[in-house]
Write a protein that holds these residues in place. Structure first.
Motif, PDB file in Angstrom:
ATOM      1  N   LEU A  18       0.834  -1.211   0.000  1.00 44.97           N
ATOM      2  CA  LEU A  18       0.000   0.000   0.000  1.00 44.97           C
ATOM      3  C   LEU A  18       0.865   1.256   0.000  1.00 44.97           C
ATOM      4  CD1 LEU A  18      -2.765  -1.076   2.566  1.00 44.97           C
ATOM      5  CD2 LEU A  18      -2.999  -0.892   0.084  1.00 44.97           C
ATOM      6  N   ILE A  19       1.905   1.247   0.811  1.00 42.24           N
ATOM      7  CA  ILE A  19       2.803   2.409   0.855  1.00 42.24           C
ATOM      8  C   ILE A  19       3.458   2.613  -0.507  1.00 42.24           C
ATOM      9  CG2 ILE A  19       4.935   3.309   1.876  1.00 42.24           C
ATOM     10  CD1 ILE A  19       4.078   1.800   4.477  1.00 42.24           C
ATOM     11  N   GLY A  20       3.835   1.502  -1.149  1.00 44.48           N
ATOM     12  CA  GLY A  20       4.421   1.591  -2.485  1.00 44.48           C
ATOM     13  C   GLY A  20       3.471   2.171  -3.511  1.00 44.48           C
ATOM     14  N   GLN A  21       2.161   2.004  -3.279  1.00 46.15           N
ATOM     15  CA  GLN A  21       1.155   2.582  -4.171  1.00 46.15           C
ATOM     16  C   GLN A  21       0.870   4.050  -3.846  1.00 46.15           C
ATOM     17  OE1 GLN A  21      -2.449   0.117  -4.748  1.00 46.15           O
ATOM     18  NE2 GLN A  21      -1.316  -1.560  -3.776  1.00 46.15           N
ATOM     19  N   GLY A  22       1.518   4.558  -2.800  1.00 45.29           N
ATOM     20  CA  GLY A  22       1.348   5.964  -2.460  1.00 45.29           C
ATOM     21  C   GLY A  22       0.424   6.250  -1.297  1.00 45.29           C
ATOM     22  N   TYR A  23      -0.028   5.203  -0.596  1.00 41.34           N
ATOM     23  CA  TYR A  23      -0.895   5.417   0.557  1.00 41.34           C
ATOM     24  C   TYR A  23      -0.090   6.073   1.678  1.00 41.34           C
ATOM     25  CZ  TYR A  23      -4.666   2.437  -1.264  1.00 41.34           C
ATOM     26  OH  TYR A  23      -5.702   1.890  -2.006  1.00 41.34           O
ATOM     27  N   LYS A  24      -0.648   7.144   2.242  1.00 38.24           N
ATOM     28  CA  LYS A  24      -0.002   7.867   3.345  1.00 38.24           C
ATOM     29  C   LYS A  24      -0.713   7.659   4.676  1.00 38.24           C
ATOM     30  CE  LYS A  24       3.085  10.203   0.868  1.00 38.24           C
ATOM     31  NZ  LYS A  24       4.549  10.056   1.053  1.00 38.24           N
ATOM     32  N   VAL A  25      -1.858   6.961   4.645  1.00 41.15           N
ATOM     33  CA  VAL A  25      -2.657   6.743   5.854  1.00 41.15           C
ATOM     34  C   VAL A  25      -2.998   5.261   5.964  1.00 41.15           C
ATOM     35  CG1 VAL A  25      -4.757   7.327   7.124  1.00 41.15           C
ATOM     36  CG2 VAL A  25      -3.653   9.055   5.675  1.00 41.15           C
ATOM     37  N   LEU A  26      -2.582   4.647   7.082  1.00 45.07           N
ATOM     38  CA  LEU A  26      -2.900   3.250   7.354  1.00 45.07           C
ATOM     39  C   LEU A  26      -3.565   3.152   8.725  1.00 45.07           C
ATOM     40  CD1 LEU A  26       0.412   1.435   6.285  1.00 45.07           C
ATOM     41  CD2 LEU A  26      -1.636   1.840   4.886  1.00 45.07           C
ATOM     42  N   GLY A  27      -4.375   2.127   8.912  1.00 46.38           N
ATOM     43  CA  GLY A  27      -5.010   1.921  10.215  1.00 46.38           C
ATOM     44  C   GLY A  27      -5.361   0.459  10.398  1.00 46.38           C
ATOM     45  N   GLY A  28      -5.714   0.128  11.644  1.00 49.46           N
ATOM     46  CA  GLY A  28      -6.272  -1.188  11.917  1.00 49.46           C
ATOM     47  C   GLY A  28      -5.398  -2.124  12.723  1.00 49.46           C
ATOM     48  N   THR A  29      -5.851  -3.325  12.845  1.00 49.65           N
ATOM     49  CA  THR A  29      -5.359  -4.558  13.456  1.00 49.65           C
ATOM     50  C   THR A  29      -5.699  -4.703  14.928  1.00 49.65           C
ATOM     51  OG1 THR A  29      -3.584  -6.194  13.503  1.00 49.65           O
ATOM     52  CG2 THR A  29      -2.995  -3.982  14.137  1.00 49.65           C
ATOM     53  N   ALA A  30      -6.132  -5.938  15.262  1.00 51.59           N
ATOM     54  CA  ALA A  30      -6.435  -6.288  16.644  1.00 51.59           C
ATOM     55  C   ALA A  30      -5.266  -6.977  17.315  1.00 51.59           C
ATOM     56  CB  ALA A  30      -7.656  -7.224  16.683  1.00 51.59           C
ATOM     57  N   SER A  31      -4.259  -7.357  16.543  1.00 51.82           N
ATOM     58  CA  SER A  31      -3.107  -8.084  17.074  1.00 51.82           C
ATOM     59  C   SER A  31      -2.022  -7.118  17.529  1.00 51.82           C
ATOM     60  CB  SER A  31      -2.536  -9.013  15.996  1.00 51.82           C
ATOM     61  OG  SER A  31      -1.243  -9.452  16.334  1.00 51.82           O
ATOM     62  N   SER A  32      -1.586  -7.264  18.777  1.00 46.40           N
ATOM     63  CA  SER A  32      -0.549  -6.373  19.298  1.00 46.40           C
ATOM     64  C   SER A  32       0.769  -6.544  18.555  1.00 46.40           C
ATOM     65  CB  SER A  32      -0.348  -6.637  20.792  1.00 46.40           C
ATOM     66  OG  SER A  32      -1.466  -6.206  21.541  1.00 46.40           O
ATOM     67  N   GLY A  33       1.118  -7.795  18.242  1.00 46.48           N
ATOM     68  CA  GLY A  33       2.356  -8.035  17.525  1.00 46.48           C
ATOM     69  C   GLY A  33       2.348  -7.400  16.150  1.00 46.48           C
ATOM     70  N   ILE A  34       1.241  -7.515  15.450  1.00 46.50           N
ATOM     71  CA  ILE A  34       1.124  -6.898  14.128  1.00 46.50           C
ATOM     72  C   ILE A  34       1.168  -5.382  14.241  1.00 46.50           C
ATOM     73  CG2 ILE A  34      -0.433  -6.540  12.173  1.00 46.50           C
ATOM     74  CD1 ILE A  34      -1.348  -9.425  12.499  1.00 46.50           C
ATOM     75  N   ALA A  35       0.484  -4.835  15.224  1.00 43.26           N
ATOM     76  CA  ALA A  35       0.467  -3.384  15.402  1.00 43.26           C
ATOM     77  C   ALA A  35       1.873  -2.839  15.598  1.00 43.26           C
ATOM     78  CB  ALA A  35      -0.417  -3.010  16.585  1.00 43.26           C
ATOM     79  N   LEU A  36       2.695  -3.527  16.375  1.00 36.81           N
ATOM     80  CA  LEU A  36       4.067  -3.071  16.593  1.00 36.81           C
ATOM     81  C   LEU A  36       4.863  -3.091  15.294  1.00 36.81           C
ATOM     82  CD1 LEU A  36       4.802  -4.850  20.001  1.00 36.81           C
ATOM     83  CD2 LEU A  36       4.488  -2.394  19.627  1.00 36.81           C
ATOM     84  N   SER A  37       4.663  -4.097  14.478  1.00 31.70           N
ATOM     85  CA  SER A  37       5.365  -4.168  13.200  1.00 31.70           C
ATOM     86  C   SER A  37       4.885  -3.096  12.236  1.00 31.70           C
ATOM     87  CB  SER A  37       5.188  -5.562  12.577  1.00 31.70           C
ATOM     88  OG  SER A  37       5.840  -6.548  13.355  1.00 31.70           O
ATOM     89  N   LEU A  38       3.587  -2.810  12.227  1.00 30.71           N
ATOM     90  CA  LEU A  38       3.069  -1.757  11.356  1.00 30.71           C
ATOM     91  C   LEU A  38       3.531  -0.380  11.831  1.00 30.71           C
ATOM     92  CD1 LEU A  38      -0.558  -2.980  10.561  1.00 30.71           C
ATOM     93  CD2 LEU A  38       1.541  -3.269   9.231  1.00 30.71           C
ATOM     94  N   ALA A  39       3.667  -0.216  13.135  1.00 25.98           N
ATOM     95  CA  ALA A  39       4.210   1.045  13.659  1.00 25.98           C
ATOM     96  C   ALA A  39       5.636   1.252  13.170  1.00 25.98           C
ATOM     97  CB  ALA A  39       4.162   1.034  15.185  1.00 25.98           C
TER      98      ALA A  39
END
Length: 411
Positions: free
Chosen positions: A115-136
């Protein structure tokens, strides 16, 4: 709003999880705290009619699928509310892409990079703490805005300048548990599984309630145990003022039965988190003897925004649940950020628009703490009562004020 939904096959499998708003925006994302001039300027500089891409990454398959479903329901309701039903911000249509992380961190990171490669500047979501840390981490590396969803890990707060959260964190759960009794000088016993989840809850109780003068002890139970009577007896013998239970998984019913049979629930204040609707009938005969801290249930508050959220979700065929407001608030935050920044290209401006923002949401009054992006919000005390047909439903006992359960500042 144009929504692109990928891999949204829903499952009924739910992992049992411990669960465990000042100036209402006139057009959803805005706030009376925001400058009228700033809003006008943002509108003047926005690229009228140009689509604005938003990527939402959450679980719609896998063990947390039910949480992803309710988050998406809330998000769609929040966008409708925050944009006055237009699906647009500053004349630009919101193009929202929903992606399924399946509960897999590598998959989520791959999606985020795409998504970032497509130019997205806004991301959100996930209920998983481990995933959230990686997305951060991805948000910081690529300098995009990321708004975490229901993931409760305290490590999200203050992790970097680019990351915010739309739900509560574990420290707020623990602070709410401490609102049931005056813990100063009292023994608070943590009864939990001896794994990362249980140890994390023990650390949070030590940090929050220990700081309030509680003597924190624990009974930690190995994960492979299936007979809980000896451990329940240890709790009873310790005679604490309060027991904080942190438990997840298929052994929950047997664990609660043991605590009840040993008399723990009769003689001691026992507090745990009230999860989603699928857990309401999990406590059996112990239901009426447990005190529940709670992030949200539909009857916890009666404000107009909560009612609007409920009506939207139900009209779309959904059921409001534990993490519905997290999706709703994420949408409010995204609309606010884009609106005040005049689009999604200036990420620093979007960050500035969110830091310190006070607004009303489904739970009441929210504040995004500027220093570490903690989301200060009300929490609730609840109890389970009979629904008259053999089931159990939550009933509000009391609301904990946002400032009373605010987490310590991170870092």
């Amino acid at each position: 709003m144009r929504a692109t939904k990928k891999s949204l096959a829903m499952t009924l499998g739910v992992a049992t999880m411990l669960a465990v708003a000042a100036c209402a925006p006139s057009t959803g994302g805005g706030s009376e705290n925001g400058s009228t001039t700033e809003s006008q300027n943002a509108s003047e500089h926005a690229p009228s009619g140009e689509p604005i891409n938003v990527g939402i990454i959450t679980s719609t398959t896998g063990p947390l699928a039910a949480y992803g479903e309710t988050f998406i329901d809330g998000f769609e309701a929040g966008l409708d509310y925050a944009t006055d039903g237009t699906g647009e911000v500053n004349g630009g249509e919101l193009n929202v892409t929903f992606e399924d992380d399946g509960g897999d961190t590598d998959r989520a990171v791959t999606i985020a990079r795409d998504l970032i490669g497509q130019g997205y500047k806004v991301l959100g979501g996930t209920a998983s703490s481990g995933i959230a840390l990686s997305l951060a981490e991805q948000a910081e590396q690529n300098q995009v805005l990321y708004i975490s969803g229901p993931a409760a890990t305290d490590a999200i707060t203050g992790i970097n300048d680019y990351t915010f959260r739309s739900g509560r964190q574990s420290l707020q759960d623990v602070a709410t548990a401490g609102s049931f009794v005056d813990v100063a000088g009292q023994q608070v016993l943590v009864f939990a599984q001896d794994n990362a989840f249980g140890q994390g809850n023990l650390a949070a109780v030590e940090a929050v309630l220990g700081a309030k003068g509680a003597e924190v002890t624990s009974v930690m139970v190995p994960e492979d145990v299936t007979e809980f009577t000896p451990f329940a007896a240890q709790v009873l013998d310790a005679a604490p003022t309060m027991v904080f239970v942190a438990w997840a998984g298929a052994t929950s019913g047997a664990m609660w039965q043991a605590l009840d049979q040993q008399g723990v629930l009769d003689d001691i204040t026992v507090v745990t988190g009230l999860g989603d609707t699928s857990t309401y009938n999990a406590y059996g005969a112990a239901s009426e003897k447990i005190d529940f801290l709670n992030h949200y249930f539909p009857g916890a508050t009666g404000n107009e925004i909560n009612q609007a959220m409920i009506e939207h979700v139900e009209a779309a065929g959904g059921t409001p649940d534990l993490f519905t407001p997290d999706g709703f608030v994420a949408a409010q935050m995204i609309v606010r950020a884009i609106e005040e920044a005049g689009g999604a290209e200036d990420v620093d401006a979007m960050i500035s628009a969110l830091e310190g923002w006070e607004f009303d949401g489904p739970k009441g009054s929210y504040t995004i703490r500027e220093s570490d992006h903690a989301l200060i919000q009300p929490m609730f005390q609840a109890k389970l009562v009979s629904d008259g047909s053999g089931g159990w439903v939550p009933e509000l006992v009391s609301e904990a004020a946002p400032e009373d359960v605010a987490p310590p500042e991170a870092g």
